[in-house]
Design a protein around this motif. Sequence first.
Motif, PDB file in Angstrom:
ATOM      1  N   THR A 123      -6.986  20.412 -22.268  1.00 45.57           N
ATOM      2  CA  THR A 123      -7.070  20.745 -20.842  1.00 45.57           C
ATOM      3  C   THR A 123      -5.687  20.731 -20.211  1.00 45.57           C
ATOM      4  O   THR A 123      -5.327  21.628 -19.444  1.00 45.57           O
ATOM      5  CB  THR A 123      -7.995  19.746 -20.114  1.00 45.57           C
ATOM      6  OG1 THR A 123      -9.301  19.826 -20.679  1.00 45.57           O
ATOM      7  CG2 THR A 123      -8.051  20.020 -18.625  1.00 45.57           C
ATOM      8  N   THR A 124      -4.899  19.723 -20.544  1.00 43.84           N
ATOM      9  CA  THR A 124      -3.554  19.583 -19.963  1.00 43.84           C
ATOM     10  C   THR A 124      -2.636  20.699 -20.429  1.00 43.84           C
ATOM     11  O   THR A 124      -1.888  21.273 -19.622  1.00 43.84           O
ATOM     12  CB  THR A 124      -2.969  18.201 -20.323  1.00 43.84           C
ATOM     13  OG1 THR A 124      -3.863  17.185 -19.856  1.00 43.84           O
ATOM     14  CG2 THR A 124      -1.603  18.009 -19.693  1.00 43.84           C
ATOM     15  N   ARG A 182       3.404  17.195 -10.046  1.00 43.26           N
ATOM     16  CA  ARG A 182       2.488  18.020  -9.256  1.00 43.26           C
ATOM     17  C   ARG A 182       1.262  18.437 -10.075  1.00 43.26           C
ATOM     18  O   ARG A 182       0.133  18.395  -9.594  1.00 43.26           O
ATOM     19  CB  ARG A 182       3.235  19.253  -8.739  1.00 43.26           C
ATOM     20  CG  ARG A 182       2.415  20.118  -7.851  1.00 43.26           C
ATOM     21  CD  ARG A 182       3.274  21.260  -7.342  1.00 43.26           C
ATOM     22  NE  ARG A 182       2.504  22.102  -6.470  1.00 43.26           N
ATOM     23  CZ  ARG A 182       2.974  23.162  -5.862  1.00 43.26           C
ATOM     24  NH1 ARG A 182       4.233  23.512  -6.034  1.00 43.26           N
ATOM     25  NH2 ARG A 182       2.217  23.892  -5.088  1.00 43.26           N
ATOM     26  N   LEU A 183       1.484  18.820 -11.328  1.00 44.16           N
ATOM     27  CA  LEU A 183       0.376  19.215 -12.187  1.00 44.16           C
ATOM     28  C   LEU A 183      -0.538  18.028 -12.476  1.00 44.16           C
ATOM     29  O   LEU A 183      -1.766  18.166 -12.483  1.00 44.16           O
ATOM     30  CB  LEU A 183       0.890  19.829 -13.493  1.00 44.16           C
ATOM     31  CG  LEU A 183      -0.176  20.309 -14.463  1.00 44.16           C
ATOM     32  CD1 LEU A 183      -1.098  21.351 -13.813  1.00 44.16           C
ATOM     33  CD2 LEU A 183       0.481  20.888 -15.708  1.00 44.16           C
ATOM     34  N   ALA A 184       0.039  16.847 -12.694  1.00 49.32           N
ATOM     35  CA  ALA A 184      -0.775  15.652 -12.937  1.00 49.32           C
ATOM     36  C   ALA A 184      -1.692  15.379 -11.745  1.00 49.32           C
ATOM     37  O   ALA A 184      -2.890  15.137 -11.918  1.00 49.32           O
ATOM     38  CB  ALA A 184       0.126  14.447 -13.215  1.00 49.32           C
ATOM     39  N   LEU A 185      -1.146  15.448 -10.552  1.00 52.21           N
ATOM     40  CA  LEU A 185      -1.962  15.229  -9.354  1.00 52.21           C
ATOM     41  C   LEU A 185      -3.050  16.292  -9.223  1.00 52.21           C
ATOM     42  O   LEU A 185      -4.187  15.986  -8.858  1.00 52.21           O
ATOM     43  CB  LEU A 185      -1.087  15.228  -8.104  1.00 52.21           C
ATOM     44  CG  LEU A 185      -0.230  13.992  -7.914  1.00 52.21           C
ATOM     45  CD1 LEU A 185       0.713  14.163  -6.729  1.00 52.21           C
ATOM     46  CD2 LEU A 185      -1.093  12.758  -7.756  1.00 52.21           C
ATOM     47  N   THR A 186      -2.714  17.529  -9.514  1.00 54.08           N
ATOM     48  CA  THR A 186      -3.691  18.615  -9.434  1.00 54.08           C
ATOM     49  C   THR A 186      -4.838  18.382 -10.414  1.00 54.08           C
ATOM     50  O   THR A 186      -6.010  18.523 -10.051  1.00 54.08           O
ATOM     51  CB  THR A 186      -3.012  19.969  -9.725  1.00 54.08           C
ATOM     52  OG1 THR A 186      -2.000  20.198  -8.744  1.00 54.08           O
ATOM     53  CG2 THR A 186      -4.011  21.116  -9.699  1.00 54.08           C
ATOM     54  N   LEU A 187      -4.512  18.032 -11.645  1.00 51.72           N
ATOM     55  CA  LEU A 187      -5.549  17.805 -12.659  1.00 51.72           C
ATOM     56  C   LEU A 187      -6.480  16.653 -12.260  1.00 51.72           C
ATOM     57  O   LEU A 187      -7.687  16.727 -12.462  1.00 51.72           O
ATOM     58  CB  LEU A 187      -4.916  17.523 -14.014  1.00 51.72           C
ATOM     59  CG  LEU A 187      -4.232  18.704 -14.690  1.00 51.72           C
ATOM     60  CD1 LEU A 187      -3.403  18.241 -15.883  1.00 51.72           C
ATOM     61  CD2 LEU A 187      -5.255  19.742 -15.123  1.00 51.72           C
ATOM     62  N   VAL A 188      -5.914  15.611 -11.673  1.00 43.86           N
ATOM     63  CA  VAL A 188      -6.718  14.455 -11.265  1.00 43.86           C
ATOM     64  C   VAL A 188      -7.529  14.784 -10.011  1.00 43.86           C
ATOM     65  O   VAL A 188      -8.728  14.536  -9.954  1.00 43.86           O
ATOM     66  CB  VAL A 188      -5.814  13.225 -11.042  1.00 43.86           C
ATOM     67  CG1 VAL A 188      -6.587  12.083 -10.390  1.00 43.86           C
ATOM     68  CG2 VAL A 188      -5.206  12.779 -12.367  1.00 43.86           C
ATOM     69  N   ASN A 189      -6.867  15.356  -9.010  1.00 42.75           N
ATOM     70  CA  ASN A 189      -7.550  15.646  -7.742  1.00 42.75           C
ATOM     71  C   ASN A 189      -8.666  16.668  -7.890  1.00 42.75           C
ATOM     72  O   ASN A 189      -9.685  16.580  -7.215  1.00 42.75           O
ATOM     73  CB  ASN A 189      -6.553  16.109  -6.684  1.00 42.75           C
ATOM     74  CG  ASN A 189      -5.668  14.980  -6.201  1.00 42.75           C
ATOM     75  OD1 ASN A 189      -6.014  13.810  -6.329  1.00 42.75           O
ATOM     76  ND2 ASN A 189      -4.509  15.330  -5.670  1.00 42.75           N
ATOM     77  N   ARG A 190      -8.485  17.644  -8.755  1.00 43.09           N
ATOM     78  CA  ARG A 190      -9.524  18.662  -8.981  1.00 43.09           C
ATOM     79  C   ARG A 190     -10.544  18.221 -10.030  1.00 43.09           C
ATOM     80  O   ARG A 190     -11.423  18.986 -10.401  1.00 43.09           O
ATOM     81  CB  ARG A 190      -8.885  19.983  -9.408  1.00 43.09           C
ATOM     82  CG  ARG A 190      -8.096  20.633  -8.301  1.00 43.09           C
ATOM     83  CD  ARG A 190      -7.545  21.966  -8.757  1.00 43.09           C
ATOM     84  NE  ARG A 190      -6.787  22.600  -7.692  1.00 43.09           N
ATOM     85  CZ  ARG A 190      -6.013  23.644  -7.865  1.00 43.09           C
ATOM     86  NH1 ARG A 190      -5.893  24.196  -9.059  1.00 43.09           N
ATOM     87  NH2 ARG A 190      -5.355  24.153  -6.846  1.00 43.09           N
ATOM     88  N   GLU A 191     -10.358  17.001 -10.515  1.00 41.45           N
ATOM     89  CA  GLU A 191     -11.238  16.417 -11.524  1.00 41.45           C
ATOM     90  C   GLU A 191     -11.342  17.277 -12.782  1.00 41.45           C
ATOM     91  O   GLU A 191     -12.373  17.315 -13.446  1.00 41.45           O
ATOM     92  CB  GLU A 191     -12.617  16.113 -10.932  1.00 41.45           C
ATOM     93  CG  GLU A 191     -12.541  15.095  -9.817  1.00 41.45           C
ATOM     94  CD  GLU A 191     -13.892  14.761  -9.205  1.00 41.45           C
ATOM     95  OE1 GLU A 191     -14.926  15.283  -9.662  1.00 41.45           O
ATOM     96  OE2 GLU A 191     -13.898  13.970  -8.258  1.00 41.45           O
ATOM     97  N   GLN A 192     -10.237  17.963 -13.102  1.00 32.33           N
ATOM     98  CA  GLN A 192     -10.173  18.694 -14.364  1.00 32.33           C
ATOM     99  C   GLN A 192     -10.025  17.715 -15.521  1.00 32.33           C
ATOM    100  O   GLN A 192     -10.379  18.032 -16.654  1.00 32.33           O
ATOM    101  CB  GLN A 192      -9.016  19.696 -14.338  1.00 32.33           C
ATOM    102  CG  GLN A 192      -9.254  20.843 -13.356  1.00 32.33           C
ATOM    103  CD  GLN A 192      -8.033  21.719 -13.229  1.00 32.33           C
ATOM    104  OE1 GLN A 192      -7.129  21.430 -12.442  1.00 32.33           O
ATOM    105  NE2 GLN A 192      -8.007  22.791 -13.996  1.00 32.33           N
TER     106      GLN A 192
END
Length: 184
Positions: free
Chosen positions: A152-153, A119-129
């Motif tokens: 960042t991670t 879930r965190l991986a998807l959030t970081l990618v989707n929010r372009e963090q």
Amino acid sequence: MTGHSHASGRAGLPLPAGPGFSRAARQSVADRAMARRRKVAARTQPAAERGGALDRRPPLDRMNALLSFLYTLLRSDCVAALEGVGLDPQVGFLHALRPGRPALALDLMEELRPAVADRLALTLVNREQLTATDFEEQPGGAWYLSESGRKTTIVAYQKRKQEEVEHRLIGQKVPVGLIPHLQA
């Protein structure tokens, strides 16, 4: 009906419960979790980059590099949780026993991967963090997070561990970071 009762795991997967449930039933849970992770990869990566399945070591694309790093952080938390309650993280049920391999920690991780790491991986990618510049390609085609990507991670992972969720068993809100200790 097989005679086994099932409870719902953190990721919504039915977990075998009760005495005497088989290794095959436990492995089935791990197989369904892996299938879910493959579906996530299919939605987030182009087919040419995906390669058909999640890679092991070294990660051969950016998403697997991120997941591998997050799984390392989660594994460390699971080892600490098991040792904190007096259990040996080396002796597990789902994962083969090998010297230096924390099989029980890997077992504990199975139910936490989708809710915490994936879930965190998807959030970081989707929010372009995290962007392409947060990854480094190594000779041989391996990918790793750059120093800025790791920072960042880690910050996002620590924030995720502070978020509170309802724990179904105890019926109270608890920080995500305490879930490994409660499950151990």
